[in-house]
Scaffold this motif. Structure first.
Motif, mmCIF file in Angstrom:
data_model
loop_
_atom_site.group_PDB
_atom_site.id
_atom_site.type_symbol
_atom_site.label_atom_id
_atom_site.label_comp_id
_atom_site.label_asym_id
_atom_site.label_seq_id
_atom_site.Cartn_x
_atom_site.Cartn_y
_atom_site.Cartn_z
ATOM 1 N N HIS A 56 33.378 42.996 24.175
ATOM 2 C CA HIS A 56 34.679 42.094 24.230
ATOM 3 C C HIS A 56 35.361 42.280 25.675
ATOM 4 N N GLU A 57 35.395 44.014 25.750
ATOM 5 C CA GLU A 57 36.351 44.337 27.074
ATOM 6 C C GLU A 57 35.254 43.908 28.306
ATOM 7 N N ARG A 58 33.940 43.763 28.449
ATOM 8 C CA ARG A 58 33.341 43.100 29.501
ATOM 9 C C ARG A 58 33.638 41.647 29.933
ATOM 10 N N THR A 59 33.570 41.010 28.658
ATOM 11 C CA THR A 59 33.817 39.451 28.773
ATOM 12 C C THR A 59 35.181 39.252 29.316
ATOM 13 N N THR A 60 36.188 39.874 28.777
ATOM 14 C CA THR A 60 37.692 39.647 28.969
ATOM 15 C C THR A 60 37.743 39.983 30.627
ATOM 16 N N THR A 61 37.067 41.233 30.947
ATOM 17 C CA THR A 61 37.308 41.575 32.453
ATOM 18 C C THR A 61 36.614 40.543 33.173
ATOM 19 N N HIS A 62 35.516 40.152 32.821
ATOM 20 C CA HIS A 62 34.611 39.102 33.740
ATOM 21 C C HIS A 62 35.388 37.708 33.788
ATOM 22 N N GLN A 63 36.179 37.272 32.728
ATOM 23 C CA GLN A 63 37.070 36.205 32.732
ATOM 24 C C GLN A 63 38.107 36.305 33.413
ATOM 25 N N GLN A 64 38.906 37.645 33.396
ATOM 26 C CA GLN A 64 39.926 37.756 34.387
ATOM 27 C C GLN A 64 39.690 37.602 35.818
ATOM 28 N N THR A 65 38.461 38.206 36.083
ATOM 29 C CA THR A 65 38.129 38.275 37.559
ATOM 30 C C THR A 65 37.763 36.899 37.862
ATOM 31 N N ASP A 66 37.170 36.068 37.188
ATOM 32 C CA ASP A 66 36.947 34.589 37.354
ATOM 33 C C ASP A 66 38.247 33.691 37.589
ATOM 34 N N ASP A 67 39.219 34.064 36.739
ATOM 35 C CA ASP A 67 40.433 33.456 36.874
ATOM 36 C C ASP A 67 41.089 33.782 38.238
ATOM 37 N N SER A 68 41.085 34.832 38.538
ATOM 38 C CA SER A 68 41.913 35.294 39.622
ATOM 39 C C SER A 68 41.006 34.856 41.007
ATOM 40 N N ASP A 69 39.919 34.509 40.818
ATOM 41 C CA ASP A 69 39.167 34.138 42.061
ATOM 42 C C ASP A 69 39.664 32.296 42.197
ATOM 43 N N ASN A 70 39.830 31.853 40.997
ATOM 44 C CA ASN A 70 39.975 30.345 40.975
ATOM 45 C C ASN A 70 41.445 30.098 41.477
#
Length: 81
Positions: A56-70
């Motif tokens: 769960h932490e990996r997916t949320t961290t991955h989603q947060q990095t994707d959101d910051s890139d966008n």
């Protein structure tokens, strides 16, 4: 007196069966690792929960990095910076 002739052989047979059952249990490793068997269920549950939380932490961290890139700055927002 007649009941003694029946009860003594019956009790001896029961005693032999009990000795055989204990010996069978020892040879089939029924008494190995008595301490950890009860804790194995709890430890497996903790390990499964830990893996779920890490996933769960990996997916949320991955989603947060994707959101910051966008995130992009619009031309009208640049003046405000």
């Amino acid at each position: 007196m007649l009941s003694i002739f029946l009860l003594i052989p019956l009790s001896l047979m029961l005693f032999v069966v009990a000795i055989w059952a204990v010996r069978y249990a020892v040879k089939s490793n029924q008494f190995e690792d008595l301490d950890n068997a009860s804790q194995r269920i709890i430890l497996d549950d903790r390990q499964e929960r830990r893996q779920t939380m890490q996933t769960h932490e990996r997916t949320t961290t991955h989603q947060q990095t994707d959101d910051s890139d966008n995130v992009s700055v619009q031309p009208q927002d640049r003046d405000k910076l």
